[in-house]
Design an enzyme around this catalytic site. Structure first.
Site, short mmCIF file in Angstrom:
data_model
loop_
_atom_site.label_atom_id
_atom_site.label_comp_id
_atom_site.label_asym_id
_atom_site.label_seq_id
_atom_site.Cartn_x
_atom_site.Cartn_y
_atom_site.Cartn_z
CG HIS A 179 -2.00 -0.83 1.38
ND1 HIS A 179 -2.63 -1.18 2.54
CD2 HIS A 179 -2.75 -1.21 0.42
CE1 HIS A 179 -3.66 -2.04 1.99
NE2 HIS A 179 -3.75 -1.88 1.00
CD GLU A 207 2.09 -11.28 -20.54
OE1 GLU A 207 2.79 -10.58 -19.97
OE2 GLU A 207 0.91 -11.26 -20.21
CG ASP A 240 5.10 -11.78 -17.34
OD1 ASP A 240 5.92 -12.32 -16.49
OD2 ASP A 240 4.15 -11.24 -17.16
CB CYS A 278 2.58 -2.20 -22.88
SG CYS A 278 2.23 -4.26 -22.86
C1 PEP Z 1 4.85 -7.56 -19.32
O1 PEP Z 1 4.96 -8.66 -18.81
O2 PEP Z 1 5.62 -7.10 -20.02
C2 PEP Z 1 3.67 -6.68 -18.76
C3 PEP Z 1 3.60 -5.60 -19.28
O3 PEP Z 1 2.87 -7.26 -17.81
P1 PEP Z 1 3.21 -7.01 -16.33
O4 PEP Z 1 4.47 -6.42 -15.93
O5 PEP Z 1 1.82 -6.51 -15.51
O6 PEP Z 1 3.27 -8.56 -16.05
MG MG Z 2 3.00 -9.46 -18.12
#
Ligand code: PEP
Ligand code: MG
Length: 578
Positions: free
Chosen positions: A197, A434, A458, A505
């Site tokens: 938090h 991913e 990931d 992303c």
């Molecule tokens: C990723 O795996 O690159 C991603 C953007 O998702 P997260 O970091 O939320 O797993």
């Molecule tokens: Mg991810």
């Protein structure tokens, strides 16, 4: 002597200033039996302390400015509700009466009983609640002991913490809010991590913070000057004036650079040879939207909705989700919103998994538990009636998962139509790439998806078999490993051939040192935390797309490791400024 401590950077920025070490320690608890005639008085004493603790919290609640994120007030409301629960209002009173003991002892017995119950449950939510209970017990004990609240201002000249970097074993959200209003400049805690938090709050409040720093309270001293690097998770103390001047200079330069970059907000995101690159924002909380306009991002490329589900017992229902998504859509005022469906792991969704990263998580969990997934889909489709919304599926590894989700979306839309609820029946449905298998299988998946987005966090973890949260193997977590770059390049290539938009992303997208490499691979859509977006744009506007593409082709053609790394080094040299 200078010391360097390493923790986890949870909120960016550099803070330099005197430390204020909050030593809470365990309160000495006297344990004694009372004569029967004094029990009544002891109960009154306990109730008075409980009320005082409540009043202190209400005071904190009142001091929250209207502009602060909503979740801050929500944290404090939860504490107030807990104080109103019979676990605090009745149980300790009952113990005082039954055992004829003093209030402190009764409260301690009640606390131990509650904690025992929580300890037996393997549930992250309850573990958080356990810490909350400890905080509340301590605040009642403090008032029983006639002690002032830990962070009360010391004099009219200002608080004891104003302008200080607070060092503590742990900070509760309520304390963090209070300290923020007292003007602290940084946070260092021994406990906690990026999803605590307090970490979320520190980011919202833009206070540089490092957590998980072992022995910080013992190693750092009151009023010694410390440097907190909220990005790399480093704390320096005992630096001489020359070293401090270097950090101070760096901080000034960073502030100047940020100010200069802020002026480029409206400038087009285009390479020198005229290729337009779309820059979107990654968000976790609706509050993150404030910064989208500040950096001029083109909407949201990743909205991590699991944040809505964290730190609570029951998942948000359809209405709560709809209200949240609708607010985000409205605030984006026509800019696209990419909502990633719930990416929770099996450990949070039901039965404990032996390996949550490889278990029932992401889209697997959602398809396995329609009771969890359908309310989210309904909320998304309804919010999509208000503006451009795209659905993005996490952890996809097979074509079947995309098809099954499409069917579920169609059925959900049909149900909404029957109920006469406004919705968009066909928002674009894309996938996160991913999982290495999905990257290699990208051509088949691209035929099922309206867009793809590379989740490199990931993808690196699974490609290199490195647990992304395991400190002991973090040195192997390498975004530049040739296997990772080849997978990334392959997916971008497939997207181009099949005319399916490919974005990125994962954290790589927000690292300006990697921007030319990604441009050279043909990436033209990046989504990242708003904090680095303008830096990435700056690199883009100084890059030559065609030239970079030729360099990357040569780099990826290298089979020999030495040749690969030599070329990579040359390729990255201008970016790192070396
Ligand atoms: C990723 O795996 O690159 C991603 C953007 O998702 P997260 O970091 O939320 O797993
Ligand atoms: Mg991810």
């Amino acid at each position: 002597m200078a010391i360097l401590l390493q923790g986890i950077g949870v909120s960016r920025g550099t803070a330099i200033g005197p430390a204020r070490v909050l030593r809470r320690g365990d309160l000495e608890i006297a344990e004694y039996v009372l004569p029967a005639r004094l029990v009544h008085e002891e109960v009154a004493r306990y109730r008075f302390a409980l009320n005082t603790a409540r009043e202190q919290l209400r005071e904190i609640r009142r001091s929250i400015p209207k502009s602060a994120p909503r979740d801050i007030a929500a944290f404090i409301d939860t504490y107030l509700l807990m104080l109103d629960d019979t676990m605090f209002t009745e149980a300790p009173v009952e113990i005082i009466r039954r055992r004829q003991c003093n209030a402190e002892w009764a409260l301690k017995m009640q606390r131990d009983a509650l904690v025992r119950v929580f300890d037996e449950m393997d549930d992250e939510y309850l573990r958080t609640r356990r810490d909350d209970i400890d905080h509340l017990v301590h605040s009642i004990l403090r008032t029983l002991a006639g002690q002032p609240a830990v962070h009360e201002p010391e004099s009219e000249h200002g608080s004891a913490v104003t302008g200080h970097i607070v060092v503590a074993t742990d900070l509760t959200p309520a304390e963090t809010v209070l300290l923020f209003h007292q003007g602290i400049t940084g946070i260092v805690t021994e406990g906690g991590g990026p999803t605590a938090h307090t970490a979320i709050l520190a980011r919202s409040l833009q206070i540089p913070a490092v957590m998980g720093v072992p022995l910080a309270v013992r190693l750092l001293a009151d009023d010694e000057t410390v440097v907190v690097d909220g990005e790399d998770g480093r704390i320096w103390a005992g630096l001489d004036t020359a070293a401090l001047a270097v950090f101070e200079e760096r901080r000034r330069e960073a502030a100047h650079r940020r100010a200069a970059l802020a002026r480029t907000r409206e400038a087009p995101s285009r390479t020198r040879d005229g290729v337009t690159v779309t820059l979107r924002a990654n968000i976790e909380l609706p509050e993150d939207l404030d910064r989208i306009a500040e950096v001029g991002a083109t909407g949201v490329g990743l909205y991590r909705t699991e944040f809505l589900y964290m730190n609570r017992r029951d998942p948000p229902d359809e209405e709560e989700q709809y209200a949240t998504y609708a607010e985000v859509v409205r605030r984006l005022a026509g800019a696209p919103l990419t909502i990633r469906t719930l990416d929770l792991g099996a450990d949070k969704g039901g039965a404990a998994a032996t390996n949550p990263a490889l278990g029932l998580r992401g889209i697997r969990l959602c398809l396995h538990e329609p009771g969890l997934f359908v309310p989210q889909l309904r909320a998304i489709l309804r919010a999509a009636a208000l503006g451009p919304v795209r659905i993005m599926l996490p952890m996809v590894s097979t074509v079947a998962e995309v098809r099954q989700t499409r069917r579920l979306v169609e059925q959900t839309a049909a149900a909404l139509a029957r109920e006469g609820l406004a919705h968009d029946p066909r928002p674009p449905i894309g996938i996160m790439v991913e999982v290495p298998g999905a990257a290699l299988h990208a051509a088949a998946l691209a035929r099922e998806a309206d867009f793809m987005s590379l989740g490199t966090n990931d993808l690196i973890q699974y490609t290199l078999a490195i647990d992304r949260i395991d400190e002991s193997v973090s040195y192997l977590y390498d975004p530049l490993h040739p296997a990772v770059l080849r997978l990334v390049h392959h997916v971008i290539d497939v997207g181009r051939r099949l005319d399916v938009p490919v974005a990125m992303c994962g954290e790589m997208a927000g690292d300006p040192r990697l921007t030319p490499l990604l441009l050279g691979m043909g990436l033209t859509e990046f989504s990242m935390l708003t904090t680095t977006l303008l830096e990435v744009k700056d690199v883009i506007t100084h890059s030559d797309y065609a030239h970079l593409a030729a360099e990357v082709d040569a780099l990826l053609a290298c089979d020999d490791a030495d040749a690969y790394y030599t070329r990579l080094e040359q390729f990255l040299r201008p970016l790192t400024g070396a």
